[in-house]
Write a protein that holds these residues in place. Sequence first.
Motif, PDB file in Angstrom:
ATOM      1  N   PHE A  69     -11.741 -24.751 -16.728  1.00  0.00           N
ATOM      2  CA  PHE A  69     -12.626 -25.724 -17.380  1.00  0.00           C
ATOM      3  C   PHE A  69     -12.227 -27.155 -17.034  1.00  0.00           C
ATOM      4  N   THR A  70     -10.929 -27.402 -16.949  1.00  0.00           N
ATOM      5  CA  THR A  70     -10.456 -28.738 -16.568  1.00  0.00           C
ATOM      6  C   THR A  70     -10.918 -29.075 -15.155  1.00  0.00           C
ATOM      7  N   ASN A  71     -10.802 -28.125 -14.258  1.00  0.00           N
ATOM      8  CA  ASN A  71     -11.234 -28.352 -12.868  1.00  0.00           C
ATOM      9  C   ASN A  71     -12.743 -28.599 -12.803  1.00  0.00           C
ATOM     10  N   VAL A  72     -13.504 -27.841 -13.557  1.00  0.00           N
ATOM     11  CA  VAL A  72     -14.959 -28.035 -13.570  1.00  0.00           C
ATOM     12  C   VAL A  72     -15.283 -29.417 -14.136  1.00  0.00           C
ATOM     13  N   GLY A  73     -14.606 -29.792 -15.210  1.00  0.00           N
ATOM     14  CA  GLY A  73     -14.835 -31.112 -15.803  1.00  0.00           C
ATOM     15  C   GLY A  73     -14.489 -32.231 -14.845  1.00  0.00           C
ATOM     16  N   THR A  74     -13.397 -32.081 -14.139  1.00  0.00           N
ATOM     17  CA  THR A  74     -12.980 -33.079 -13.153  1.00  0.00           C
ATOM     18  C   THR A  74     -14.011 -33.169 -12.024  1.00  0.00           C
ATOM     19  N   ALA A  75     -14.481 -32.033 -11.554  1.00  0.00           N
ATOM     20  CA  ALA A  75     -15.475 -32.019 -10.470  1.00  0.00           C
ATOM     21  C   ALA A  75     -16.767 -32.683 -10.925  1.00  0.00           C
ATOM     22  N   ARG A 127     -16.297 -36.479 -11.051  1.00  0.00           N
ATOM     23  CA  ARG A 127     -16.297 -37.051  -9.706  1.00  0.00           C
ATOM     24  C   ARG A 127     -17.720 -37.153  -9.162  1.00  0.00           C
ATOM     25  N   LYS A 128     -18.496 -36.118  -9.379  1.00  0.00           N
ATOM     26  CA  LYS A 128     -19.875 -36.134  -8.882  1.00  0.00           C
ATOM     27  C   LYS A 128     -20.671 -37.243  -9.570  1.00  0.00           C
ATOM     28  N   LEU A 129     -20.461 -37.375 -10.895  1.00  0.00           N
ATOM     29  CA  LEU A 129     -21.180 -38.431 -11.618  1.00  0.00           C
ATOM     30  C   LEU A 129     -20.745 -39.818 -11.128  1.00  0.00           C
ATOM     31  N   GLU A 130     -19.460 -39.968 -10.826  1.00  0.00           N
ATOM     32  CA  GLU A 130     -18.979 -41.255 -10.325  1.00  0.00           C
ATOM     33  C   GLU A 130     -19.565 -41.539  -8.923  1.00  0.00           C
ATOM     34  N   ASP A 131     -19.710 -40.490  -8.136  1.00  0.00           N
ATOM     35  CA  ASP A 131     -20.264 -40.651  -6.789  1.00  0.00           C
ATOM     36  C   ASP A 131     -21.739 -41.046  -6.872  1.00  0.00           C
TER      37      ASP A 131
END
Length: 133
Positions: free
Chosen positions: A118-124, A127-131
């Motif tokens: 879940f942490t990895n999914v949240g991080t991904a 990142r996508k939202l920041e991109d």
Amino acid sequence: MEDAEKGSQQHPDSVPEVGEDAVTSVSPASPPPPMTEEEQQELQEELVKVEDEIQTLTQVLAAKEKQLADIKRKLGITPLNELKQNFTKTWQEVTTSNAYRRTSETLSQAGLKASAAFTNVGTAITRKLEDVR
């Protein structure tokens, strides 16, 4: 099961006494050997003696159960307290069992892996939202 039903059909008037063993309530395959009057009298006396002993033991057991209840009452031991103690003891036995420990460890590891996923999914997603911005 069918043999038991056949046995009860062959002896419909035979009703087991309280506490009578199922094995003793089934008649033997062959009739018992003939007995003398003296042997029958001895067995009858023994039967009465054993029945009296059973009656005495039943009375003694009832008296002991009453004594037990009185002692527990004086000690303040209630059925609820006993239930709690039994539950606590059983729970302790369960939690110290190998099966419980292995299951607990497995679930703990699965939880850690799920948390990491879940942490990895949240991080991904972050990142996508920041991109996108």
